[in-house]
Design a protein around this motif. Structure first.
Motif, short mmCIF file in Angstrom:
data_model
loop_
_atom_site.label_atom_id
_atom_site.label_comp_id
_atom_site.label_asym_id
_atom_site.label_seq_id
_atom_site.Cartn_x
_atom_site.Cartn_y
_atom_site.Cartn_z
N THR A 156 0.84 -1.20 0.00
CA THR A 156 0.00 0.00 0.00
C THR A 156 0.88 1.25 0.00
O THR A 156 0.62 2.21 -0.72
N TYR A 157 1.96 1.20 0.79
CA TYR A 157 2.91 2.31 0.84
C TYR A 157 3.54 2.55 -0.55
O TYR A 157 3.74 3.68 -0.97
N ALA A 158 3.78 1.43 -1.28
CA ALA A 158 4.42 1.56 -2.60
C ALA A 158 3.42 1.90 -3.70
O ALA A 158 3.78 1.99 -4.87
N GLY A 159 2.14 2.04 -3.33
CA GLY A 159 1.14 2.46 -4.32
C GLY A 159 0.39 1.31 -4.98
O GLY A 159 -0.31 1.50 -5.97
N PHE A 160 0.52 0.11 -4.43
CA PHE A 160 -0.17 -1.07 -4.98
C PHE A 160 -1.40 -1.31 -4.11
O PHE A 160 -1.29 -1.81 -2.99
N VAL A 161 -2.56 -0.91 -4.61
CA VAL A 161 -3.74 -0.90 -3.75
C VAL A 161 -4.65 -2.10 -4.02
O VAL A 161 -5.07 -2.36 -5.14
N VAL A 162 -4.94 -2.84 -2.94
CA VAL A 162 -5.90 -3.95 -2.98
C VAL A 162 -6.91 -3.68 -1.87
O VAL A 162 -6.52 -3.22 -0.80
N SER A 163 -8.20 -3.97 -2.14
CA SER A 163 -9.21 -3.69 -1.11
C SER A 163 -8.91 -4.53 0.14
O SER A 163 -8.57 -5.71 0.02
N PRO A 164 -9.04 -3.92 1.34
CA PRO A 164 -8.66 -4.63 2.58
C PRO A 164 -9.43 -5.95 2.78
O PRO A 164 -8.84 -6.95 3.18
N SER A 165 -10.74 -5.93 2.46
CA SER A 165 -11.53 -7.16 2.68
C SER A 165 -11.06 -8.27 1.73
O SER A 165 -10.93 -9.43 2.13
N LEU A 166 -10.78 -7.89 0.49
CA LEU A 166 -10.30 -8.87 -0.51
C LEU A 166 -8.93 -9.42 -0.08
O LEU A 166 -8.67 -10.62 -0.16
N ALA A 167 -8.07 -8.50 0.37
CA ALA A 167 -6.72 -8.90 0.80
C ALA A 167 -6.81 -9.90 1.95
O ALA A 167 -6.11 -10.92 1.96
N LEU A 168 -7.70 -9.61 2.91
CA LEU A 168 -7.81 -10.48 4.09
C LEU A 168 -8.40 -11.84 3.72
O LEU A 168 -7.85 -12.88 4.07
N MET A 169 -9.53 -11.82 3.01
CA MET A 169 -10.26 -13.06 2.75
C MET A 169 -9.62 -13.90 1.65
O MET A 169 -9.62 -15.12 1.72
#
Lengths: 162, 273
Positions: free
Chosen positions: A118-131
């Motif tokens: 996320t810091y490097a600018g690669f964004v994934v939705s938190p719920s998707l990332a977790l599940m």
């Protein structure tokens, strides 16, 4: 086990992870073999080895990947140091303990990767990332332990009673 | 390394900051030179290893595959008869189209959907991490591959080449969050941007769809050709779910791609457009 041989194991793990393991994905996820080996090294050899092999494993991955350089070094080294710091409190001969430690360390590692990405600018939705990633990878890493731990510890010439 | 504890901490902090800077700097850059060399050296071995892995998986899945094959055979027979009917209908439309074109004296023009050359390549590796959606193919600069060439399979759009070494190339899959493809809903030409959700999920999302279009489940999404990176008219996927974007100004659709990204073995690279 000599450090040279262990380095070879890490290099092979990186190669297997990018090739053969793709055919054994569960829900699109494959285990993180290098992370599992860093956790084993930290559990069996302690803090310094955990940090050192975390760095080496991460460096090999980052060189192979070619972008997001530092992501795996920071992540694997942190996990190696963390597991190495607490290994003295664990009964390492118990597979249940090793499986639980691997699962927990994998969750922390994946969360760390998520923060760094996320810091490097690669964004994934938190719920998707977790599940879809964090929990699945951690589970998959944990189930590889019974197949790999005894082999790894024997190769390390550390005696574990049956 | 410094011996004093404070020195050690400062040294580690410096390493940490240095790595964080490098991480950010290399996030969207082309493949680093050492990685290109490693990829070139390992390309032949990777191909053999991938084939071995595939063979092992096939052997392990054989009993399940046999049971599925019987059911699949029945389904395919039904599908063939349905498709034959559709083909007859399509032929009718084609002939009608030819007649109407003659009537209007329509001049054929070369559109962006036609491409000059295609090349097939085998997938010889994937990204190590589960976050990213990239594959490595066994064709590189010596075969004429260049950055930004579109990659497809007969089922639909796969992605584009993002980095090329002599013997291999890295392809960014459309499922990767770094990917963005200008697309259209085939039925009503509603425009939107198709993005990846995460490397391992076989799902895409189409954003910024104007709300004055009727968007519903099962509509087909194709490339618009507007970005110039991808040819026009390539199949992308089928709409699975439609919601409003948080702003309320646009629709957002979840898309099931036609390509199974977890089972990619061979791809087609479009050379000229």
């Amino acid at each position: 086990m000599s450090n040279f041989l262990l380095f070879g194991f890490f290099a092979v793990a990186v190669f297997i992870q990018s090739t053969v393991l793709n055919f054994f994905q569960i829900e699109g996820v494959k285990p993180d073999l290098v992370l599992v080996m860093v956790i084993f090294a930290a559990l069996l050899r302690g803090y310094k080895a955990g940090c050192g092999w975390g760095f080496v494993g991460g460096l090999l991955e980052d060189i192979y990947t070619g972008n997001f350089f530092g992501l795996n070094i920071l992540n694997k080294m942190f996990i190696g140091c963390l597991v190495g710091l607490v290994e003295k409190h664990f009964y390492k001969e118990s597979l249940v303990v090793v499986v639980t430690t691997t699962w927990f360390a994998s969750v922390v590692s994946s969360l760390g990767q998520y923060v760094l990405l996320t810091y490097a600018g690669f964004v994934v939705s938190p719920s998707l990332a977790l599940m879809k990633i964090i929990l699945l990878v951690s589970f998959y890493n944990a189930i590889t332990v019974p197949f790999l731990y005894r082999w790894f510890s024997r190769a390390s010439k550390i005696y574990i009673p049956d | 390394m410094p011996r004093h504890p404070l020195g050690k901490i400062l040294f580690l902090l410096m390493v940490l900051i240095f790595l964080l800077i490098i991480l950010k700097a290399t996030a969207k850059k082309e493949l680093a030179p050492p990685a290109k060399t490693v990829r070139d050296v390992l390309a032949p071995v990777s191909k053999v290893t991938m084939q071995t892995g595939q063979a092992i998986r096939n052997v392990l899945k054989l009993p399940v595959s046999l049971a599925k094959a019987v059911k699949q055979n029945q389904e395919l027979k039904e599908k063939v008869s349905r498709l034959e009917e559709q083909l007859r209908e399509a032929n009718e439309y084609r002939l009608e189209n030819q007649r109407l074109k003659k009537l209007l004296d329509f001049k054929e023009t070369k559109t962006k959907t036609t491409w000059g050359a295609v090349y097939s390549a085998a997938v010889i590796g994937r990204d190590l991490n589960n976050w990213f959606g990239t594959i490595t193919v066994n064709k590189g600069a010596r075969d004429g591959l260049k950055v930004n060439m579109a990659v497809i399979t007969p089922a639909g759009l796969v992605g584009r080449v993002i980095s090329v070494s002599q013997k291999a190339a890295e392809v960014l899959l459309v499922t990767d969050p770094r990917s963005g493809v200008s697309c259209l809903v085939q039925e009503n030409r509603a425009p939107g941007l198709v993005e990846g959700m995460s490397g391992n999920t076989n799902l895409l999302q189409m954003i910024h769809i104007p709300t004055d279009f009727k968007i519903r489940k099962d509509q087909i999404v194709i490339t618009s050709g507007l970005s110039g990176l991808y040819p026009r008219g390539l199949s992308v996927g089928r709409i699975k779910k439609v919601t409003r974007e948080p702003s309320g100004l646009f629709f957002k659709a979840t898309i099931q791609p036609f390509v199974d990204f977890n089972r990619l073995e061979e791809v087609i690279i479009i050379f000229e457009r």
